[in-house]
Design a protein around this motif. Sequence first.
Motif, PDB file in Angstrom:
ATOM      1  N   GLU A 187       0.832  -1.202   0.000  1.00  0.00           N
ATOM      2  CA  GLU A 187       0.000   0.000   0.000  1.00  0.00           C
ATOM      3  C   GLU A 187       0.871   1.258   0.000  1.00  0.00           C
ATOM      4  O   GLU A 187       1.689   1.438   0.908  1.00  0.00           O
ATOM      5  N   HIS A 188       0.698   2.097  -0.999  1.00  0.00           N
ATOM      6  CA  HIS A 188       1.338   3.417  -1.032  1.00  0.00           C
ATOM      7  C   HIS A 188       2.861   3.345  -0.967  1.00  0.00           C
ATOM      8  O   HIS A 188       3.512   4.246  -0.471  1.00  0.00           O
ATOM      9  N   VAL A 189       3.430   2.249  -1.459  1.00  0.00           N
ATOM     10  CA  VAL A 189       4.875   2.061  -1.318  1.00  0.00           C
ATOM     11  C   VAL A 189       5.657   3.116  -2.105  1.00  0.00           C
ATOM     12  O   VAL A 189       6.739   3.524  -1.719  1.00  0.00           O
ATOM     13  N   GLY A 190       5.060   3.617  -3.193  1.00  0.00           N
ATOM     14  CA  GLY A 190       5.748   4.597  -4.032  1.00  0.00           C
ATOM     15  C   GLY A 190       6.062   5.900  -3.320  1.00  0.00           C
ATOM     16  O   GLY A 190       6.965   6.631  -3.715  1.00  0.00           O
ATOM     17  N   VAL A 191       5.312   6.185  -2.249  1.00  0.00           N
ATOM     18  CA  VAL A 191       5.540   7.456  -1.563  1.00  0.00           C
ATOM     19  C   VAL A 191       6.933   7.505  -0.954  1.00  0.00           C
ATOM     20  O   VAL A 191       7.479   8.586  -0.713  1.00  0.00           O
ATOM     21  N   ILE A 192       7.520   6.332  -0.741  1.00  0.00           N
ATOM     22  CA  ILE A 192       8.905   6.303  -0.254  1.00  0.00           C
ATOM     23  C   ILE A 192       9.809   6.971  -1.282  1.00  0.00           C
ATOM     24  O   ILE A 192      10.683   7.766  -0.945  1.00  0.00           O
ATOM     25  N   LEU A 198       8.195   8.862  12.495  1.00  0.00           N
ATOM     26  CA  LEU A 198       8.549   7.701  11.668  1.00  0.00           C
ATOM     27  C   LEU A 198       9.500   6.759  12.406  1.00  0.00           C
ATOM     28  O   LEU A 198       9.467   5.548  12.191  1.00  0.00           O
ATOM     29  N   MET A 199      10.332   7.307  13.271  1.00  0.00           N
ATOM     30  CA  MET A 199      11.214   6.449  14.059  1.00  0.00           C
ATOM     31  C   MET A 199      10.369   5.543  14.956  1.00  0.00           C
ATOM     32  O   MET A 199      10.709   4.400  15.208  1.00  0.00           O
ATOM     33  N   VAL A 247       4.619   6.465   6.484  1.00  0.00           N
ATOM     34  CA  VAL A 247       5.317   7.240   5.451  1.00  0.00           C
ATOM     35  C   VAL A 247       4.367   8.117   4.648  1.00  0.00           C
ATOM     36  O   VAL A 247       4.714   9.236   4.268  1.00  0.00           O
ATOM     37  N   MET A 248       3.182   7.615   4.385  1.00  0.00           N
ATOM     38  CA  MET A 248       2.242   8.402   3.581  1.00  0.00           C
ATOM     39  C   MET A 248       1.799   9.654   4.345  1.00  0.00           C
ATOM     40  O   MET A 248       1.747  10.749   3.777  1.00  0.00           O
ATOM     41  N   GLU A 249       1.511   9.483   5.627  1.00  0.00           N
ATOM     42  CA  GLU A 249       1.122  10.637   6.432  1.00  0.00           C
ATOM     43  C   GLU A 249       2.271  11.639   6.511  1.00  0.00           C
ATOM     44  O   GLU A 249       2.055  12.851   6.426  1.00  0.00           O
ATOM     45  N   ALA A 250       3.493  11.112   6.644  1.00  0.00           N
ATOM     46  CA  ALA A 250       4.652  12.006   6.713  1.00  0.00           C
ATOM     47  C   ALA A 250       4.759  12.831   5.434  1.00  0.00           C
ATOM     48  O   ALA A 250       5.058  14.026   5.457  1.00  0.00           O
ATOM     49  N   TYR A 251       4.502  12.172   4.319  1.00  0.00           N
ATOM     50  CA  TYR A 251       4.589  12.861   3.041  1.00  0.00           C
ATOM     51  C   TYR A 251       3.514  13.935   2.919  1.00  0.00           C
ATOM     52  O   TYR A 251       3.788  15.087   2.568  1.00  0.00           O
ATOM     53  N   GLY A 267       2.618   7.502  -4.256  1.00  0.00           N
ATOM     54  CA  GLY A 267       2.131   6.293  -3.590  1.00  0.00           C
ATOM     55  C   GLY A 267       0.679   5.988  -3.908  1.00  0.00           C
ATOM     56  O   GLY A 267      -0.022   5.390  -3.094  1.00  0.00           O
ATOM     57  N   THR A 268       0.217   6.362  -5.099  1.00  0.00           N
ATOM     58  CA  THR A 268      -1.206   6.173  -5.369  1.00  0.00           C
ATOM     59  C   THR A 268      -1.492   5.054  -6.377  1.00  0.00           C
ATOM     60  O   THR A 268      -2.587   4.959  -6.898  1.00  0.00           O
TER      61      THR A 268
END
Lengths: 419, 173
Positions: A372-377, A394-395, A401-405, B99-100
């Motif tokens: 899920e949403h791995v690309g946001v990395i 995140l630590m 990660v998505m929320e951080a983005y 990430g979509t």
Amino acid sequence: MHHIIIGAGPTGVVAAETLRKLDAESQITIIGDEPEAPYSRMAIPYLLINQIDASGTHLRKTGGHYADHNIEVRQDRVARVQPERKNLSLQSGSDVSYDKLLIATGSRPVSPPVPGIDAPGVHACWTLQDARDIMQRAQAGAKVVLMGAGFIGSIILEALAARRTDLTVVEMEDRMVPRMMNAVAGGLIKAWCENKGVKVLTSTQVEAIESGQPMTVRLNNGNTLAADLVIAATGVRPNIDFLEGSGIRTDYGVLVDTQLATSAADVYAAGDVAQGLDFSTGQYTVQAIQPTAADHGRIAASNMAGRTQTHRGNLNMNVLDTLGLISSSFGAWMGVEGGDSAELLDAERFRYLNLQFEDDRLVGASSLGLTEHVGVIRGLIQTRVRLRGWKQKLMQDPTRVMEAYLANTLAIGHNAGVV
Amino acid sequence: MLRALKLEPEKCTGCLQCEMACSYENEGVFNPAKSRIKVFTFHQEGRFAPYTCTQCEEAWCLHSCPVEAIVINAETGAKEVLDNVCVGCKVCTIACPFGTVNYNQDSGKVMKCDLCGGDPWCAKACPTGAITYVDVDSTGLDRMRAWAQQSPAGPATHVEPRPKEIATYNRAQ
């Protein structure tokens, strides 16, 4: 103006299309040496399990695509490049001259220095022809030895298991996908494969292959394996041999600058053969991944057409599916000196996420079981966004990660400036 | 006139109607895990942010696809996954920096927002107007500004838009 592209893989095709879009008039020729329509090697595993047929591997699906775009695809092999005369000598015996040249010859499998590696039952898994040969031998119940559990070996592994072969994987290093995963994640992938009935021998080498029905594969631990089929997936090397004597500078691959220009005038290189800029390290390396190949192809073509584009470096990244366990790695996944990391491990559920920070920026990551949403990395790494307070969050919970983005960037389309 | 989804987090209450509508209309089940739009929760701030594909100009997913399984719908501008062509290699899921694009393990294919062929159900299901489907021009400035500030320069798109059959959705059916 005659643009010639050597290589009919993704880079070559993307480059030809980009050139055509920027320049309606020029002559564009792709020279490829395989007797197939331009296809994607990445689709071969899906051909092996009959999910698609050969046409499903084709890079472009529309009949007459190349003719419609006035792109000539010629089957031949370039034997020699003479940049000072802007001339190519072809294996068929003819010569052809270019105004601008793109070297997009990709890479080829390395044949490991093992006695018997040339036996008829030993194949690489690289071309469509290799795939056809493998499908003949890899029948249900056939004893298959797969040499190499790197990225390519691990991708083929799934197809061979799906074909219900009796599969043994032999990997020289101490874990699977050693150049993509650390010991924890690589170890989990191995355990996962073993749970699914695949034998995985790490820290093991094939010493010799003896012909016969079946063949005998001798290992350095003293054991032997019977094999109806041996697949060598022990790495690939850029196809640069034909450039010898051309004066075009090479190292591991063809050396290019940030315009993807080589040391010779009007000669460019792109894709798996090019030693291009790496986003994370600032070094020039061969990444040999699809997104880089496509980006290189577009940028090189744009520069060939006279519209200067500067390559800012590609992020190295990979995604792999081993028998349903999905793994991915990005950038400096092994960490950087003086950096911090966050790790989340649930070995029972085969879930793993490792984030690597430099200061308060994300610079790398590796994951298991994350779809899920791995690309946001990639987004977090490549925008070099400062995470500020989100680094601490995140630590504590790397999955956010998505929320951080979202919380840290404006690059969320119409949301700009709101969150 | 091209239209786009306008997402306004400050109006979102986190009710997840959009996720329900999306998964039902596109996958036939009420399962937020199958939704192409996702509401992210910021507990400490008491905020919610609906988020999905912005159909970005760069089309990272489309350019990374090795088998031409992602195409542009000429009428809606949406980048659409062709299920019968997608082999499930997942390269687009790591290539999309937002990430979509997600991998659906049940189907063995990737899935992403396709604007429901020009009639997005998330927007229709949203009771507070946090998700609306509006003319691109009315949101264009925000979009350009966002990109100029944050995005690494993406390469120009090169794939020609191609006509594609558009599914129409009708609540009455």
